[in-house]
Enzyme design. Sequence first.
Site, PDB file in Angstrom:
ATOM      1  N   TYR A   1      12.545 -55.146 116.769  1.00 32.86           N
ATOM      2  CA  TYR A   1      12.509 -54.759 118.171  1.00 32.86           C
ATOM      3  C   TYR A   1      11.796 -53.424 118.315  1.00 32.86           C
ATOM      4  O   TYR A   1      11.559 -52.719 117.339  1.00 32.86           O
ATOM      5  CB  TYR A   1      13.926 -54.642 118.740  1.00 32.86           C
TER       6      TYR A   1
ATOM      7  N   LYS B   1       9.824 -59.744 113.540  1.00 32.42           N
ATOM      8  CA  LYS B   1      11.274 -59.707 113.354  1.00 32.42           C
ATOM      9  C   LYS B   1      11.805 -58.278 113.457  1.00 32.42           C
ATOM     10  O   LYS B   1      12.550 -57.803 112.624  1.00 32.42           O
ATOM     11  CB  LYS B   1      11.645 -60.339 112.020  1.00 32.42           C
TER      12      LYS B   1
ATOM     13  N   VAL C   1      15.520 -53.397 113.341  1.00 35.16           N
ATOM     14  CA  VAL C   1      15.465 -54.623 112.549  1.00 35.16           C
ATOM     15  C   VAL C   1      16.189 -55.748 113.296  1.00 35.16           C
ATOM     16  O   VAL C   1      17.314 -55.570 113.748  1.00 35.16           O
ATOM     17  CB  VAL C   1      16.118 -54.392 111.163  1.00 35.16           C
ATOM     18  N   CYS C   2      15.543 -56.894 113.415  1.00 38.53           N
ATOM     19  CA  CYS C   2      16.133 -58.047 114.088  1.00 38.53           C
ATOM     20  C   CYS C   2      17.079 -58.774 113.136  1.00 38.53           C
ATOM     21  O   CYS C   2      16.644 -59.372 112.154  1.00 38.53           O
ATOM     22  CB  CYS C   2      15.039 -59.008 114.564  1.00 38.53           C
ATOM     23  N   LEU C   3      18.354 -58.698 113.437  1.00 37.89           N
ATOM     24  CA  LEU C   3      19.368 -59.374 112.631  1.00 37.89           C
ATOM     25  C   LEU C   3      20.166 -60.375 113.471  1.00 37.89           C
ATOM     26  O   LEU C   3      21.170 -60.910 113.010  1.00 37.89           O
ATOM     27  CB  LEU C   3      20.313 -58.354 112.003  1.00 37.89           C
TER      28      LEU C   3
END
Length: 163
Positions: A109, A107, A114-116
Site C-alpha cells: 500500500y 502487494k 506491506v499487504c498482508l
Amino acid sequence: MADVNFSKVIQNISLIHTRASPRDKLWIQRLKEEYQALIKYVEINKANDSDWFRIESNADGTKWHGTCWFIHNFQRYEFKLQFEIPVTYPMTAVELEIPELDGKTAKMYRGGKVCLTTHFNPLWIKSNGKFGIAHILALGLSPWLAVEIPEMVDKGLIKAKNC
C-alpha cells in the site's frame, strides 16, 4: 509444507495471553509478553541459522523500527522496517512498513505498507488477540519477503546491499 511450517512457528513462539492495547492499564504486561515471544523467535532463528531482522521500540512500545533482510542468489537485500501499534491492537494487526520498496510491487500500500490482508490477516483474526509482533514477522513478513524479493530482483527493481 506451508501447514507444517505454520504449525512449527505456532508451537515455538509463545502466544500472548494479555489482551491489552497501548491505551489499557495492562499494556506493560502485554508488552513484556511481546518481548518474550520476540526473544524466543530470535533465538529460534539464530539456532536455525536464519536470522533475518533486528527491531527495537520506543520507551512505551508503540513505535518500532529496525531492519529486515532477505538472502537471494547469495546476495543480501536489506531494508528499513517500521511500524506503529494501533490503538485497536491486538484485535487489529500492525501495518508493517518498508518505505524504500514503496511502488515497487503491487502487494504493497501507499507509504510502503506491506499487504498482508489476504494471507495473514485471517490468521490474525482467528488468533483472537493471542498473536503478537513475533507472529506477524514470522507468519506475515517472512513469507512476503520470500515471495516478493526474488520477483523484484528478477525485474531489476532492487539491488543487493554491498557487504
